[in-house]
Motif scaffolding. Structure first.
Motif, short mmCIF file in Angstrom:
data_model
loop_
_atom_site.label_atom_id
_atom_site.label_comp_id
_atom_site.label_asym_id
_atom_site.label_seq_id
_atom_site.Cartn_x
_atom_site.Cartn_y
_atom_site.Cartn_z
N HIS A 1 0.87 -1.18 0.00
CA HIS A 1 0.00 0.00 0.00
C HIS A 1 0.90 1.23 0.00
CE1 HIS A 1 -3.37 2.51 0.50
NE2 HIS A 1 -3.38 2.59 1.82
N TYR A 2 1.12 1.78 -1.17
CA TYR A 2 2.06 2.89 -1.33
C TYR A 2 1.31 4.17 -1.65
CZ TYR A 2 6.27 0.09 -0.99
OH TYR A 2 7.30 -0.69 -0.52
N ARG A 3 0.68 4.72 -0.60
CA ARG A 3 -0.04 5.98 -0.77
C ARG A 3 0.96 7.08 -1.11
NH1 ARG A 3 -2.54 4.42 4.73
NH2 ARG A 3 -0.46 4.99 5.35
N ASN A 4 0.58 7.93 -2.01
CA ASN A 4 1.41 9.09 -2.39
C ASN A 4 2.83 8.69 -2.75
OD1 ASN A 4 -0.81 10.81 -1.75
ND2 ASN A 4 -0.25 10.61 0.40
N SER A 5 2.99 7.59 -3.46
CA SER A 5 4.31 7.13 -3.86
C SER A 5 4.32 6.90 -5.36
CB SER A 5 4.66 5.85 -3.08
OG SER A 5 6.02 5.54 -3.24
N ASN A 6 5.33 6.19 -5.84
CA ASN A 6 5.42 5.94 -7.28
C ASN A 6 6.00 4.56 -7.56
OD1 ASN A 6 8.34 6.10 -7.31
ND2 ASN A 6 8.11 8.32 -7.16
N PHE A 7 6.00 4.19 -8.82
CA PHE A 7 6.42 2.85 -9.22
C PHE A 7 7.87 2.56 -8.87
CE2 PHE A 7 8.35 0.00 -12.37
CZ PHE A 7 7.67 -1.17 -12.02
N SER A 8 8.75 3.52 -9.05
CA SER A 8 10.17 3.24 -8.79
C SER A 8 10.42 2.90 -7.32
CB SER A 8 11.08 4.37 -9.27
OG SER A 8 10.71 5.59 -8.70
N VAL A 9 9.70 3.54 -6.40
CA VAL A 9 9.82 3.22 -4.97
C VAL A 9 9.35 1.78 -4.73
CG1 VAL A 9 9.00 3.79 -2.66
CG2 VAL A 9 9.63 5.63 -4.24
N LEU A 10 8.19 1.44 -5.30
CA LEU A 10 7.67 0.08 -5.17
C LEU A 10 8.65 -0.93 -5.76
CD1 LEU A 10 5.42 -2.07 -4.67
CD2 LEU A 10 4.55 -1.46 -6.96
N PHE A 11 9.12 -0.67 -6.96
CA PHE A 11 10.00 -1.63 -7.65
C PHE A 11 11.30 -1.85 -6.88
CE2 PHE A 11 12.95 -3.12 -10.90
CZ PHE A 11 12.20 -4.16 -11.45
N ASN A 12 11.86 -0.78 -6.35
CA ASN A 12 13.09 -0.93 -5.56
C ASN A 12 12.86 -1.76 -4.31
OD1 ASN A 12 14.79 0.46 -7.32
ND2 ASN A 12 14.29 2.43 -6.42
N LYS A 13 11.73 -1.57 -3.65
CA LYS A 13 11.39 -2.36 -2.46
C LYS A 13 11.23 -3.83 -2.83
CE LYS A 13 9.56 -2.75 1.80
NZ LYS A 13 10.16 -2.38 3.05
N LEU A 14 10.57 -4.08 -3.94
CA LEU A 14 10.38 -5.46 -4.40
C LEU A 14 11.73 -6.11 -4.70
CD1 LEU A 14 7.35 -4.98 -6.82
CD2 LEU A 14 7.30 -5.95 -4.51
N LYS A 15 12.58 -5.37 -5.38
CA LYS A 15 13.88 -5.89 -5.80
C LYS A 15 14.81 -6.15 -4.60
CE LYS A 15 17.33 -4.71 -9.30
NZ LYS A 15 17.69 -3.70 -10.30
N LYS A 16 14.84 -5.21 -3.67
CA LYS A 16 15.78 -5.30 -2.55
C LYS A 16 15.32 -6.23 -1.43
CE LYS A 16 17.81 -0.77 -3.32
NZ LYS A 16 17.89 0.61 -2.87
N ILE B 1 0.84 -13.66 -5.46
CA ILE B 1 0.05 -12.54 -5.96
C ILE B 1 0.54 -11.27 -5.27
CG2 ILE B 1 -2.26 -11.54 -6.10
CD1 ILE B 1 -3.36 -14.42 -6.05
N LEU B 2 0.85 -10.28 -6.07
CA LEU B 2 1.27 -8.98 -5.55
C LEU B 2 0.12 -8.00 -5.73
CD1 LEU B 2 3.55 -7.07 -4.52
CD2 LEU B 2 3.97 -6.55 -6.93
N VAL B 3 -0.23 -7.31 -4.64
CA VAL B 3 -1.32 -6.33 -4.68
C VAL B 3 -0.76 -4.99 -4.25
CG1 VAL B 3 -3.61 -5.73 -3.82
CG2 VAL B 3 -2.97 -8.14 -4.08
N THR B 4 -1.04 -3.97 -5.06
CA THR B 4 -0.59 -2.62 -4.73
C THR B 4 -1.71 -1.62 -4.98
OG1 THR B 4 1.06 -0.90 -5.15
CG2 THR B 4 0.43 -2.27 -7.03
N SER B 5 -1.69 -0.56 -4.20
CA SER B 5 -2.68 0.50 -4.40
C SER B 5 -2.24 1.49 -5.48
CB SER B 5 -2.93 1.25 -3.08
OG SER B 5 -1.71 1.68 -2.53
N LEU B 6 -1.06 1.27 -6.03
CA LEU B 6 -0.58 2.13 -7.11
C LEU B 6 -1.28 1.80 -8.42
CD1 LEU B 6 3.30 2.22 -6.57
CD2 LEU B 6 1.65 4.01 -6.06
N ASP B 7 -1.38 2.78 -9.29
CA ASP B 7 -1.91 2.60 -10.63
C ASP B 7 -0.74 2.24 -11.54
OD1 ASP B 7 -3.64 2.62 -12.74
OD2 ASP B 7 -3.88 4.80 -12.82
#
Length: 167
Positions: free
Chosen positions: A57-72, A87-93
């Motif tokens: 749930h990444y309110r007020n965030s962006n894809f690169s922040v999500l992707f880095n978290k997933l990767k690291k 299954i990965l669920v995110t509130s990001l578009d």
């Protein structure tokens, strides 16, 4: 459309759980807040991790922040637990390209693009299963149609009875 920004992380997990239970017709376990080992919702049979759901749930965030978290962090966790389905669920578009990057990152672990559920997919599930809203105050409090339904239900019921009697 719901933006999910009013929800905290646990509320987001619970809504996700409820929607996926409706979608798959199975019960998912959820756990207390804390280190989750990469598991927010779990469907297990004979102690085998059949379906593992991770909510981001990444309110007020962006894809690169999500992707880095997933990767690291998340990729290591998923490789360690080896679920049959992840299954990965995110509130990001997410864009199609975003989903493809995640699919590549989790090669062999996420089987299909449909196992990456984003903002639009969550809203679609809410449209498919509107009954889930009634268990989550922060969703229906922002839904004017649902509030009108609740407030007008008594009047509506009385009108139905009167109409029935007239017929």
């Amino acid at each position: 459309m719901y933006d999910f920004k009013e929800l905290d992380n646990k509320e987001f997990e619970l809504i996700t759980r409820d929607l996926l239970q409706e979608e798959f017709g199975i019960n998912f376990q959820t756990f207390a807040a804390g280190k989750d080992q990469g598991i927010d919702c779990l469907f297990s049979v004979d102690n085998n991790y059949e379906i593992v759901v991770q909510c981001k749930h990444y309110r007020n965030s962006n894809f690169s922040v999500l992707f880095n978290k997933l990767k690291k962090e998340e990729l290591k966790k998923v490789k360690r637990i080896k679920p049959k389905r992840y299954i990965l669920v995110t509130s990001l578009d997410l864009t199609l390209n975003n989903k493809q990057k995640i699919l590549e990152l989790f090669e062999g672990l996420i089987k299909d693009l449909s196992d990456i559920i984003d903002f639009n997919s969550l809203n679609n599930l809410l449209n498919n299963f509107p009954q889930v809203k009634k268990n989550h105050l922060k969703l229906w409090i922002k839904d004017s149609d649902y509030l009108e339904h609740l407030l007008g239900r008594q009047t509506h019921n009385k009108s139905k009875i009167k109409l029935k009697n007239i017929k």
